[in-house]
Design an enzyme around this catalytic site. Structure first.
Site, PDB file in Angstrom:
ATOM      1  N   CYS A   1       0.879  -1.172   0.187  1.00 17.96           N
ATOM      2  CA  CYS A   1      -0.310  -0.010   0.046  1.00 17.96           C
ATOM      3  C   CYS A   1       1.006   1.152  -0.275  1.00 17.96           C
ATOM      4  O   CYS A   1       1.734   1.490   0.976  1.00 17.96           O
ATOM      5  CB  CYS A   1      -0.804   0.297   1.220  1.00 17.96           C
ATOM      6  SG  CYS A   1      -2.047   1.800   1.298  1.00 17.96           S
TER       7      CYS A   1
ATOM      8  N   CYS B   1      -0.400   3.771   2.686  1.00 20.98           N
ATOM      9  CA  CYS B   1       0.425   3.602   4.156  1.00 20.98           C
ATOM     10  C   CYS B   1       2.292   3.541   4.159  1.00 20.98           C
ATOM     11  O   CYS B   1       2.267   4.249   4.870  1.00 20.98           O
ATOM     12  CB  CYS B   1       0.406   1.563   4.268  1.00 20.98           C
ATOM     13  SG  CYS B   1      -1.479   1.636   4.024  1.00 20.98           S
TER      14      CYS B   1
END
Length: 217
Positions: free
Chosen positions: A96, A99
């Site tokens: 991600c 993230c």
């Protein structure tokens, strides 16, 4: 529908210079100790000092905190639910990009409130956390779930959020106050993207005769 991702900015050369100077000082100390006839055990100490300064300079100046760093220092979920402290539970995935770009902010907030608040990292790709992913209805990441000291959900935020929002929520949680941002959602990575990518790769592998030059992890 897939949501837009924002890649985190890279570290500048200027931010890296203090780190290398710190490392050089540490090795210089070790070299001087060896030449001056100091006991041999002092040399590793000098090298260790240089490494410590290097890591500190990278974190403070370059903001190179990673998801791996956060996961390694994460409070285990079972401990967080039993030590009478409120908790910030972050659902993430190694693939991600949002993230990854949020890791620096998460590290700084953890450093500020870590003595009063548990910071827990749960990887959505780990089947061990499937129940938690379902319980907290995690369909976009990063997803921060805020739990009271009794383990009760107080709210959540999702996606590419400014540090001010994450900091304000952590501060309120530490003081046992209502969250100023209890249901904030911005652009995020869909947890289904990983599965879709895997399916696409499988189809491409079959079309290529069962082989792929490189699998994207």
């Amino acid at each position: 529908m897939k949501m837009a991702l924002r890649l985190g900015a890279g570290t500048s050369h200027a931010a890296r210079r203090p780190a290398f100077r710190a490392t050089a000082r540490g090795f210089a100390v070790a070299r001087a100790q060896q030449k001056g006839g100091a006991p041999g055990l002092l040399a590793p100490a000098g090298v260790g000092l240089g490494v410590a300064l290097f890591i500190l300079s990278r974190t403070a100046g370059g903001g190179l905190a990673t998801l791996s760093d956060l996961a390694a220092s994460s409070v285990p979920l079972d401990v967080a639910l039993s030590n009478d402290r409120p908790s910030v539970v972050e659902f993430y995935a190694d693939w991600c990009e949002v993230c990854k770009s949020s890791a620096k902010d998460s590290a700084q907030i953890k450093e500020r409130y870590g003595e009063r608040v548990n910071f827990v990292m749960l990887n959505v790709d780990n089947p061990k956390w499937a129940e938690e992913v379902s319980e907290y209805r995690v369909d976009g990441i990063p997803h921060w779930e805020y739990l009271s000291s009794r383990g009760q959900a107080k709210g959540f935020v999702v996606g590419n959020l400014p540090r001010e929002i994450l900091d304000a929520n952590a501060s309120a949680l530490a003081e046992d106050l209502d969250l100023p941002y209890a249901r904030e959602m911005r652009s995020a990575s869909s947890v289904s993207e990983r599965a879709e990518a895997t399916q696409d790769q499988g189809a491409q592998r079959q079309a290529a005769g069962g082989t792929m030059p490189r699998d994207h992890g």
